[in-house]
Scaffold this motif. Structure first.
Motif, PDB file in Angstrom:
ATOM      1  N   LEU A  89     -24.167 -29.686  12.472  1.00 27.17           N
ATOM      2  CA  LEU A  89     -25.526 -29.675  13.026  1.00 27.17           C
ATOM      3  C   LEU A  89     -26.120 -28.275  13.137  1.00 27.17           C
ATOM      4  N   VAL A  90     -25.323 -27.262  12.831  1.00 26.07           N
ATOM      5  CA  VAL A  90     -25.780 -25.877  12.936  1.00 26.07           C
ATOM      6  C   VAL A  90     -26.193 -25.397  11.557  1.00 26.07           C
ATOM      7  N   ALA A  91     -27.434 -24.966  11.417  1.00 28.21           N
ATOM      8  CA  ALA A  91     -27.863 -24.378  10.148  1.00 28.21           C
ATOM      9  C   ALA A  91     -27.117 -23.067   9.966  1.00 28.21           C
ATOM     10  N   ALA A  92     -26.666 -22.805   8.763  1.00 30.41           N
ATOM     11  CA  ALA A  92     -25.878 -21.606   8.504  1.00 30.41           C
ATOM     12  C   ALA A  92     -26.593 -20.347   8.972  1.00 30.41           C
ATOM     13  N   GLY A  93     -27.900 -20.293   8.786  1.00 28.17           N
ATOM     14  CA  GLY A  93     -28.661 -19.121   9.197  1.00 28.17           C
ATOM     15  C   GLY A  93     -28.599 -18.854  10.695  1.00 28.17           C
ATOM     16  N   GLN A  94     -28.319 -19.882  11.490  1.00 28.69           N
ATOM     17  CA  GLN A  94     -28.198 -19.712  12.930  1.00 28.69           C
ATOM     18  C   GLN A  94     -26.942 -18.921  13.308  1.00 28.69           C
ATOM     19  N   ALA A  95     -26.016 -18.784  12.389  1.00 27.09           N
ATOM     20  CA  ALA A  95     -24.784 -18.038  12.659  1.00 27.09           C
ATOM     21  C   ALA A  95     -24.956 -16.540  12.409  1.00 27.09           C
ATOM     22  N   GLN A  96     -26.102 -16.145  11.878  1.00 24.16           N
ATOM     23  CA  GLN A  96     -26.363 -14.734  11.574  1.00 24.16           C
ATOM     24  C   GLN A  96     -26.027 -13.852  12.776  1.00 24.16           C
ATOM     25  N   GLY A  97     -25.118 -12.894  12.578  1.00 31.19           N
ATOM     26  CA  GLY A  97     -24.760 -11.929  13.608  1.00 31.19           C
ATOM     27  C   GLY A  97     -23.927 -12.482  14.746  1.00 31.19           C
ATOM     28  N   ARG A  98     -23.428 -13.683  14.590  1.00 27.12           N
ATOM     29  CA  ARG A  98     -22.701 -14.331  15.682  1.00 27.12           C
ATOM     30  C   ARG A  98     -21.212 -14.454  15.369  1.00 27.12           C
ATOM     31  N   GLU A  99     -20.464 -14.919  16.346  1.00 29.93           N
ATOM     32  CA  GLU A  99     -19.013 -15.086  16.225  1.00 29.93           C
ATOM     33  C   GLU A  99     -18.672 -16.564  16.108  1.00 29.93           C
ATOM     34  N   VAL A 100     -17.952 -16.901  15.047  1.00 33.79           N
ATOM     35  CA  VAL A 100     -17.479 -18.256  14.831  1.00 33.79           C
ATOM     36  C   VAL A 100     -15.952 -18.233  14.886  1.00 33.79           C
ATOM     37  N   ARG A 101     -15.384 -19.186  15.581  1.00 32.67           N
ATOM     38  CA  ARG A 101     -13.927 -19.354  15.581  1.00 32.67           C
ATOM     39  C   ARG A 101     -13.657 -20.800  15.193  1.00 32.67           C
ATOM     40  N   THR A 102     -12.880 -20.929  14.133  1.00 26.34           N
ATOM     41  CA  THR A 102     -12.518 -22.255  13.632  1.00 26.34           C
ATOM     42  C   THR A 102     -11.114 -22.593  14.101  1.00 26.34           C
ATOM     43  N   VAL A 103     -10.672 -23.787  13.786  1.00 21.19           N
ATOM     44  CA  VAL A 103      -9.305 -24.186  14.140  1.00 21.19           C
ATOM     45  C   VAL A 103      -8.293 -23.229  13.502  1.00 21.19           C
ATOM     46  N   GLU A 104      -8.622 -22.693  12.336  1.00 25.66           N
ATOM     47  CA  GLU A 104      -7.710 -21.734  11.692  1.00 25.66           C
ATOM     48  C   GLU A 104      -7.557 -20.463  12.514  1.00 25.66           C
ATOM     49  N   GLY A 105      -8.556 -20.160  13.336  1.00 26.37           N
ATOM     50  CA  GLY A 105      -8.531 -18.944  14.139  1.00 26.37           C
ATOM     51  C   GLY A 105      -7.948 -19.122  15.526  1.00 26.37           C
ATOM     52  N   LEU A 106      -7.486 -20.319  15.865  1.00 25.16           N
ATOM     53  CA  LEU A 106      -6.902 -20.522  17.185  1.00 25.16           C
ATOM     54  C   LEU A 106      -5.543 -19.840  17.307  1.00 25.16           C
TER      55      LEU A 106
END
Length: 157
Positions: free
Chosen positions: A61-78
């Motif tokens: 539900l998140v447009a990729a552009g909304q991640a600009q400059g932000r921090e994403v942590r996926t299950v791979e990063g746990l």
């Protein structure tokens, strides 16, 4: 458009991102992180749950552009270099993983819950996981795993 953001503590750049492209698509198809699953594409199943600036969101539900400059942590990063997190260890110990499709989203949600509520009640666990659908386990083993994760995390402190 070009999107620059941090994913699992690594700076990432995605080029030629279409305006309607989801964060889920960018993570899976452009960055090669298949952990978050593409199931309903409507934010109903929770299989694509990731952290966005420390808050669990449905990446579909998140447009990729909304991640600009932000921090994403996926299950791979746990997990860290030290090994699996208490939540990941508990899911394995309790047999809360069957087909694995819902597991990444459940892991992120459970991790968020025990970070916020170190000793959650069953009602709090059920509420936290309400947005995550599982078609295989019947949920009892998942509830057991979250309870066990809280115990493991308390023991790690």
């Amino acid at each position: 458009m070009r999107v620059r953001f941090s994913v699992n503590d690594r700076e990432q750049v995605a080029d030629d991102v279409w305006e309607g492209e989801s964060l889920l698509f960018v993570l899976r198809e452009r960055l090669g992180l298949p952990g978050a699953k593409n199931a309903c594409e409507q934010g109903e199943c929770g299989s694509c749950t990731v952290y966005l600036d420390g808050v669990p969101v449905c990446a579909c539900l998140v447009a990729a552009g909304q991640a600009q400059g932000r921090e994403v942590r996926t299950v791979e990063g746990l997990a860290s270099a030290d090994g699996l997190t208490p939540v990941q260890r508990a899911f394995v110990e309790c047999g809360a993983v069957q087909c694995g499709f819902c597991t990444p989203g459940l892991l992120v949600q459970a991790d968020d819950l025990i970070t916020r509520v170190p000793d959650p009640s069953d009602a709090e666990i059920r509420e936290a996981l309400a947005g995550n659908l599982c078609r295989c386990t019947g949920y009892e083993k998942i509830l057991d795993a979250v309870r066990r994760a809280a115990e493991l995390k308390a023991a790690d402190r």
